[in-house]
Design a protein around this motif. Structure first.
Motif, PDB file in Angstrom:
ATOM      1  N   ALA A  42     -57.556  -9.360  84.328  1.00  0.00           N
ATOM      2  CA  ALA A  42     -57.501  -7.914  84.100  1.00  0.00           C
ATOM      3  C   ALA A  42     -58.291  -7.159  85.164  1.00  0.00           C
ATOM      4  CB  ALA A  42     -58.036  -7.592  82.709  1.00  0.00           C
ATOM      5  N   VAL A  43     -59.460  -7.689  85.527  1.00  0.00           N
ATOM      6  CA  VAL A  43     -60.286  -7.038  86.540  1.00  0.00           C
ATOM      7  C   VAL A  43     -59.579  -7.043  87.893  1.00  0.00           C
ATOM      8  CG1 VAL A  43     -62.496  -7.113  87.750  1.00  0.00           C
ATOM      9  CG2 VAL A  43     -62.395  -7.679  85.321  1.00  0.00           C
ATOM     10  N   ASP A  44     -58.993  -8.179  88.249  1.00  0.00           N
ATOM     11  CA  ASP A  44     -58.306  -8.291  89.529  1.00  0.00           C
ATOM     12  C   ASP A  44     -57.098  -7.356  89.587  1.00  0.00           C
ATOM     13  OD1 ASP A  44     -57.955  -9.744  92.137  1.00  0.00           O
ATOM     14  OD2 ASP A  44     -56.066 -10.314  91.202  1.00  0.00           O
ATOM     15  N   MET A  45     -56.348  -7.268  88.495  1.00  0.00           N
ATOM     16  CA  MET A  45     -55.187  -6.375  88.471  1.00  0.00           C
ATOM     17  C   MET A  45     -55.619  -4.916  88.571  1.00  0.00           C
ATOM     18  SD  MET A  45     -52.762  -8.288  85.638  1.00  0.00           S
ATOM     19  CE  MET A  45     -51.421  -7.094  85.782  1.00  0.00           C
ATOM     20  N   ASP A  46     -56.732  -4.588  87.951  1.00  0.00           N
ATOM     21  CA  ASP A  46     -57.245  -3.219  88.042  1.00  0.00           C
ATOM     22  C   ASP A  46     -57.635  -2.898  89.480  1.00  0.00           C
ATOM     23  OD1 ASP A  46     -58.301  -0.709  86.752  1.00  0.00           O
ATOM     24  OD2 ASP A  46     -60.170  -1.489  87.606  1.00  0.00           O
ATOM     25  N   ARG A  47     -58.246  -3.858  90.171  1.00  0.00           N
ATOM     26  CA  ARG A  47     -58.619  -3.648  91.577  1.00  0.00           C
ATOM     27  C   ARG A  47     -57.396  -3.408  92.457  1.00  0.00           C
ATOM     28  NH1 ARG A  47     -63.247  -8.077  93.278  1.00  0.00           N
ATOM     29  NH2 ARG A  47     -65.037  -7.089  92.216  1.00  0.00           N
ATOM     30  N   GLN A  48     -56.278  -4.000  92.073  1.00  0.00           N
ATOM     31  CA  GLN A  48     -55.057  -3.862  92.866  1.00  0.00           C
ATOM     32  C   GLN A  48     -54.240  -2.626  92.484  1.00  0.00           C
ATOM     33  OE1 GLN A  48     -54.382  -5.699  95.421  1.00  0.00           O
ATOM     34  NE2 GLN A  48     -56.023  -7.206  95.130  1.00  0.00           N
ATOM     35  N   GLY A  49     -54.782  -1.834  91.554  1.00  0.00           N
ATOM     36  CA  GLY A  49     -54.111  -0.602  91.174  1.00  0.00           C
ATOM     37  C   GLY A  49     -53.101  -0.746  90.051  1.00  0.00           C
ATOM     38  N   ILE A  50     -53.095  -1.887  89.367  1.00  0.00           N
ATOM     39  CA  ILE A  50     -52.194  -2.080  88.228  1.00  0.00           C
ATOM     40  C   ILE A  50     -52.758  -1.337  87.026  1.00  0.00           C
ATOM     41  CG2 ILE A  50     -51.085  -3.787  86.747  1.00  0.00           C
ATOM     42  CD1 ILE A  50     -50.254  -3.990  89.669  1.00  0.00           C
TER      43      ILE A  50
END
Length: 440
Positions: free
Chosen positions: A245-253
């Protein structure tokens, strides 16, 4: 018509021939998971409703995991000492009680302590349930039984997660109360329909002394090797609920896109678990575990290539979900066969410890690696861990087969309430025979 007939035949082959007591246990599991609201929304409850910081919510989640880890050993010993049924009932009633208490508790220390107790009681059901399935289901059908149990868990969890959000709009307290009610209903079903399945004490053994001690379990090198490999893959799977979830948030998801992507995991398990069950049963166990390890490891590993594409994230989730579907029931069948009949609770408890430790360590390890080394290093490490686990299962394939064959001559006399004598089941088949489909 032809498709419907094939579907009916598939359901018959997957679900047919299992003992009635298993289906009552299956119903109890489904009812319990349909009301499993609190664990999913605990962090959100603490931050949005009670106003605590995300750091404190993370601490409470870790303490919940720590309670789960502690209960794996304690509940495993109790499952063998006092029996499967009393351990399971005590765990269910304790979970219901402390869940209600947690809903009314205030104060940092008090919430942390009660969350630990909820985690302890909640996870204490696992060794008993796994031991009951091993007691009442013939070895040749255990992979199928564990697969169906895993399916019920995910079906109930998926439905409860969808409904919980709507219930939470009317107040989080309702989630705690309904969770407790579903747990009590589960305990009622078990009390009314599941007799004690703990095997009788072996001839020549003292009635007040277990045949196999806890130290013996930790000295079982083959079994502990499997537990170690399980811990590796469990650490990888934990990233799906935390660092992904954190990684996807960083990618703008967006959060809504994340919800759809991660929801694919439960949806695929519900859709594919039953069709794949019969196919898994007839395959080499070590090959299935190795393949599942690669699917899980490199399913997460490919996340490094997703960038800002929600579709690619969904593809990676589908890959590691297939691995999870192949892995869990196959592994549970192996654990049951590696466990001596009169120490199934202890063995299941130590096995469960790997998952509890992963829930405690996984978020922290993944978070530190993501923060300090970046997503590429984290997801690449997941792929490497999956490969190591695959090699480990292939290496252990022959050794575990020998261990299972050595125990295949055990005769089990199930102690259950009855009015007439029940003969002991036939000796369990060796590992290769155990993999054959029912009726083969």
């Amino acid at each position: 018509m032809l498709v419907a007939a094939r579907f009916r035949r598939m359901i018959q082959e997957t679900a047919g021939g299992l003992p009635r007591r298993f289906w009552w246990l299956w119903v109890a599991t489904l009812v319990n998971r349909l009301g499993a609201f609190v664990v999913t929304f605990l962090a959100l409850y603490l931050t949005s409703s009670r106003g605590y910081s995300p750091a404190y919510a993370g601490l409470v989640a870790s303490l919940f995991g720590l309670g789960s880890a502690a209960s794996s050993i304690v509940a495993g010993v109790l499952t063998d000492r006092i029996g499967r049924r009393p351990t399971l009932l005590a765990a269910q009633l304790g979970t219901a009680l402390f869940t209600v208490v947690l809903g009314f508790t205030d104060g940092r220390v008090a919430i942390a302590v009660v969350a630990f107790l909820v985690g302890f009681c909640n996870n204490a059901t696992r060794p008993a349930i796994s031991a009951i399935i091993a007691d009442i289901v013939p070895a040749a059908d255990r992979v199928r039984a564990y697969s169906l149990n895993f399916w019920a868990i995910n079906l109930g969890f998926g439905l409860s997660s969808a409904v919980a959000g709507l219930i939470a709009t009317h107040g989080y307290l309702m989630l705690f109360l309904l969770d407790a009610v579903s747990t009590v209903l589960c305990a009622v079903v078990i009390f009314l329909r599941i007799p004690e399945t703990k095997p009788d004490t072996p001839a020549g053994a003292r009635a007040d002394e277990p045949t196999v001690g806890l130290v013996t379990v930790f000295r079982d090198s083959r079994f502990m090797a499997v537990v170690g490999l399980t811990l590796l893959l469990a650490l990888v799977l934990q990233q799906g609920a935390t660092t992904l979830a954190v990684d996807m948030d960083r990618q703008g998801i967006t959060s809504s896109e994340y919800g759809l992507v991660i929801g694919l995991n439960g949806l695929l398990i519900v859709l594919l678990q039953i069709p794949l069950t019969r196919w898994v049963e007839s395959r080499s166990r070590s090959a299935m575990l190795a393949a599942a390890s690669l699917f899980i490891g490199w399913g997460f590993g490919m996340t490094a290539l997703a960038g800002s594409s929600a579709w690619f994230y969904a593809f990676t989730v589908a890959v590691w979900t297939v691995g999870e579907i192949l892995y869990t029931p196959t592994l549970m069948g192996l654990i049951a066969e590696l466990s001596p009949t009169h120490a199934r609770g202890r063995y299941q408890g130590v096995y469960g410890l790997s998952w509890s430790l992963a829930s405690f360590l996984g978020p922290a390890v993944g978070g530190v690696l993501l923060e300090r080394a970046g997503g590429g290093a984290l997801w690449g490490a997941c792929g490497v861990v999956g490969t190591v686990a695959a090699v480990g299962y292939v290496t252990l394939g022959g050794r575990t087969g020998t261990a299972v064959a050595a125990r295949s001559g055990e005769v089990v006399a199930v102690a259950a309430p009855r009015t007439e004598a029940v003969p002991a089941p036939a000796a369990e088949p060796a590992s290769e025979a155990a993999k054959a489909p029912a009726g083969a």
